[in-house]
Design a protein around this motif. Structure first.
Motif, short mmCIF file in Angstrom:
data_model
loop_
_atom_site.label_atom_id
_atom_site.label_comp_id
_atom_site.label_asym_id
_atom_site.label_seq_id
_atom_site.Cartn_x
_atom_site.Cartn_y
_atom_site.Cartn_z
N VAL A 146 0.84 -1.20 0.00
CA VAL A 146 0.00 0.00 0.00
C VAL A 146 0.88 1.25 0.00
O VAL A 146 0.68 2.16 -0.81
N TYR B 70 -15.66 1.76 1.30
CA TYR B 70 -14.54 1.18 0.57
C TYR B 70 -14.47 1.71 -0.84
O TYR B 70 -15.42 2.31 -1.35
N TYR C 121 -7.83 -4.73 3.74
CA TYR C 121 -7.47 -5.00 2.35
C TYR C 121 -8.11 -6.32 1.96
O TYR C 121 -7.97 -7.32 2.68
N LEU D 144 -10.08 -1.55 -0.76
CA LEU D 144 -9.49 -0.90 0.42
C LEU D 144 -10.63 -0.31 1.22
O LEU D 144 -11.41 0.50 0.70
#
Length: 173
Positions: A33, A54, A81, A118
């Motif tokens: 990330v 998200y 994630y 995410l």
């Protein structure tokens, strides 16, 4: 390693919070990330997991992270994630079949494509179970350390007023 922080924002609403990366618990995911920041896109509010917002983005890691620091019961402030194939999200009940097709075009039907989710969890009582697939463990790679109350209020507004035109973004702090 020094602590690393990022900003999570809902840009249209002008709301931001600060999160700490959990390098000690999810080092592979945090590295992936961090090296890809900034990341973001259209925001969605969860239907099944409850108190979650998200964004769905193309894969960015050289290799998908292993399931490190997994959870099926995220708590307020968790950044998670997830990796999904386009076929996992193509059911009309999810509402993104057009988005999944636009990411993969005609080839999406011939080859399986991957999408990264995410997520930010902003309140308690979340359970990562999907009626179509069962348990959906996520990788907890960050935790909000500042601004969660304001972000939670904006997330509730997003749930009530709608997400159209809003984006969820992750940037280095």
């Amino acid at each position: 390693m020094a602590e690393r922080f990022l900003e999570v924002s809902l840009d249209k609403r002008g709301v931001r919070c600060t999160a700490k990366l959990l390098d000690d618990r999810a080092p592979v995911t945090c590295a992936a990330v961090w090296n890809a920041l900034p990341l973001g896109g259209d925001v969605y509010h969860a239907k099944y997991a409850r108190n979650e917002i998200y964004t769905l983005i193309p894969p960015f890691a050289p290799e998908e992270p292993p399931l490190e620091n997994p959870t099926i019961t995220p708590i307020p402030g968790d950044l998670c994630y997830f990796t999904f194939s386009d076929t996992q999200l193509s059911t009309s009940s999810y509402g993104y079949e057009a988005a999944a097709e636009s990411r993969g075009g005609q080839a999406a039907h011939a080859t399986r494509r991957t999408v990264v989710d995410l997520a930010l969890f902003y309140e308690r009582n979340n359970l990562l179970i999907n009626g179509d697939a069962g348990w959906v463990p996520g990788i907890v790679w960050g935790t909000v350390v500042e601004g969660l109350d304001e972000m939670a209020e904006a997330c509730q507004d997003l749930w009530r007023a709608g997400a159209l035109g809003e984006s969820l973004n992750f940037r280095r702090a």
